[in-house]
Motif scaffolding. Structure first.
Motif, PDB file in Angstrom:
ATOM      1  N   THR A 160       0.852  -1.018  -0.183  1.00  0.00           N
ATOM      2  CA  THR A 160      -0.259   0.280  -0.226  1.00  0.00           C
ATOM      3  C   THR A 160       0.897   1.667   0.336  1.00  0.00           C
ATOM      4  O   THR A 160       0.537   2.068  -0.720  1.00  0.00           O
ATOM      5  CB  THR A 160      -1.286  -0.289   0.776  1.00  0.00           C
ATOM      6  OG1 THR A 160      -2.087  -1.007   0.538  1.00  0.00           O
ATOM      7  CG2 THR A 160      -1.949   1.263   1.404  1.00  0.00           C
ATOM      8  N   GLU A 161       1.895   1.406   1.281  1.00  0.00           N
ATOM      9  CA  GLU A 161       2.914   2.767   1.245  1.00  0.00           C
ATOM     10  C   GLU A 161       3.383   2.371  -0.486  1.00  0.00           C
ATOM     11  O   GLU A 161       3.983   3.772  -0.573  1.00  0.00           O
ATOM     12  CB  GLU A 161       3.559   2.293   2.198  1.00  0.00           C
ATOM     13  CG  GLU A 161       3.094   2.410   3.051  1.00  0.00           C
ATOM     14  CD  GLU A 161       2.186   3.884   3.651  1.00  0.00           C
ATOM     15  OE1 GLU A 161       2.788   4.491   3.616  1.00  0.00           O
ATOM     16  OE2 GLU A 161       1.595   4.019   4.588  1.00  0.00           O
ATOM     17  N   SER A 162       4.249   1.497  -0.721  1.00  0.00           N
ATOM     18  CA  SER A 162       4.742   1.714  -2.008  1.00  0.00           C
ATOM     19  C   SER A 162       3.941   1.963  -3.064  1.00  0.00           C
ATOM     20  O   SER A 162       4.385   2.761  -4.030  1.00  0.00           O
ATOM     21  CB  SER A 162       5.613   0.602  -2.386  1.00  0.00           C
ATOM     22  OG  SER A 162       6.580  -0.323  -1.470  1.00  0.00           O
ATOM     23  N   LYS A 163       2.854   1.616  -2.949  1.00  0.00           N
ATOM     24  CA  LYS A 163       2.474   1.916  -4.969  1.00  0.00           C
ATOM     25  C   LYS A 163       1.577   3.643  -4.226  1.00  0.00           C
ATOM     26  O   LYS A 163       1.145   3.952  -5.157  1.00  0.00           O
ATOM     27  CB  LYS A 163       0.394   0.974  -4.755  1.00  0.00           C
ATOM     28  CG  LYS A 163       0.015   1.624  -5.488  1.00  0.00           C
ATOM     29  CD  LYS A 163      -1.106   0.514  -5.282  1.00  0.00           C
ATOM     30  CE  LYS A 163      -2.449   0.979  -7.160  1.00  0.00           C
ATOM     31  NZ  LYS A 163      -2.984   0.433  -6.738  1.00  0.00           N
ATOM     32  N   ALA A 164       1.256   3.950  -3.490  1.00  0.00           N
ATOM     33  CA  ALA A 164       0.488   5.516  -3.020  1.00  0.00           C
ATOM     34  C   ALA A 164       1.867   5.685  -3.127  1.00  0.00           C
ATOM     35  O   ALA A 164       1.900   7.401  -3.872  1.00  0.00           O
ATOM     36  CB  ALA A 164       0.616   5.520  -1.331  1.00  0.00           C
ATOM     37  N   ALA A 165       3.226   5.623  -2.711  1.00  0.00           N
ATOM     38  CA  ALA A 165       4.558   6.605  -2.886  1.00  0.00           C
ATOM     39  C   ALA A 165       4.649   6.840  -4.344  1.00  0.00           C
ATOM     40  O   ALA A 165       5.011   7.849  -5.124  1.00  0.00           O
ATOM     41  CB  ALA A 165       5.754   6.038  -2.710  1.00  0.00           C
TER      42      ALA A 165
END
Length: 192
Positions: free
Chosen positions: A185-190
């Motif tokens: 979730t964090e990597s995709k958002a970044a």
């Protein structure tokens, strides 16, 4: 993934190449952020010959993350299965004569680790790390027979150690899968 490929007699985890084996799979995680994973994989035989060197990349999709069939499984499994499949292909191309030669080198390398003065004359290792079999001791050689019995005990020890590696994997699996999902979730958002 290697064990599941059914192309090998046995697959064992070892912290380094001091354990003697026909083949060594050395791999390195190049990237792992929950969404993207990249690994470098190298396959080397006991003679020091590189049989394969390849980099694999995989991006986890939202579908994989939400698929109920993959609940609790490693989201990177696809990349590991692909690497195992490629390694199995390389292994299946090995000629029987080469396999017999690797058996002998493996046995002499193990024996050499216990009695270098006695067994070093059977192997020649170049500066580049390539090992050639020069000769073999007689089948009834007393030193070789002693080393063979030690080798059986060593293999039993390594087999027993695998249980510890499997327990470690099982113990951390739940946390690891949770990390993958949250990191995804964090990597995709970044990235977006």
């Amino acid at each position: 993934a290697l064990a599941d490929a059914l192309a090998f007699g046995s697959v064992r985890v070892s912290p380094d190449k001091t354990a003697t084996a026909h083949l060594y799979v050395n791999s390195k995680i190049l990237k792992s952020n929950g969404e993207d994973v990249a690994i470098a994989v190298e396959l080397i035989d006991i003679s020091g010959k590189q049989l394969m060197k390849k980099t694999y990349k995989h991006r986890v999709t939202e579908y994989q993350l939400e698929d109920p069939r993959s609940k609790g499984t490693d989201l990177y499994l696809a990349i590991f299965n692909l690497a195992a499949k490629d390694i199995a292909k390389v292994i299946r191309k090995q000629k029987p004569k080469k396999v017999v030669q690797l058996d002998a080198i493996e046995e002499m390398r193990f024996a050499e680790s216990f009695s270098p003065g006695y067994f070093s004359s059977y192997l020649k290792t170049s500066q580049s790390g390539k090992t050639k079999l020069l000769a073999l001791p007689a089948e009834n050689d007393a030193m070789l027979n002693r080393v063979k019995s030690i080798r059986i005990k060593d293999q039993m020890f390594v087999d027993n150690m695998q249980v510890d590696y499997e327990n470690l994997r099982d113990d951390m699996n739940e946390d690891y899968v949770l990390w993958q999902k949250q990191s995804f979730t964090e990597s995709k958002a970044a990235r977006e």
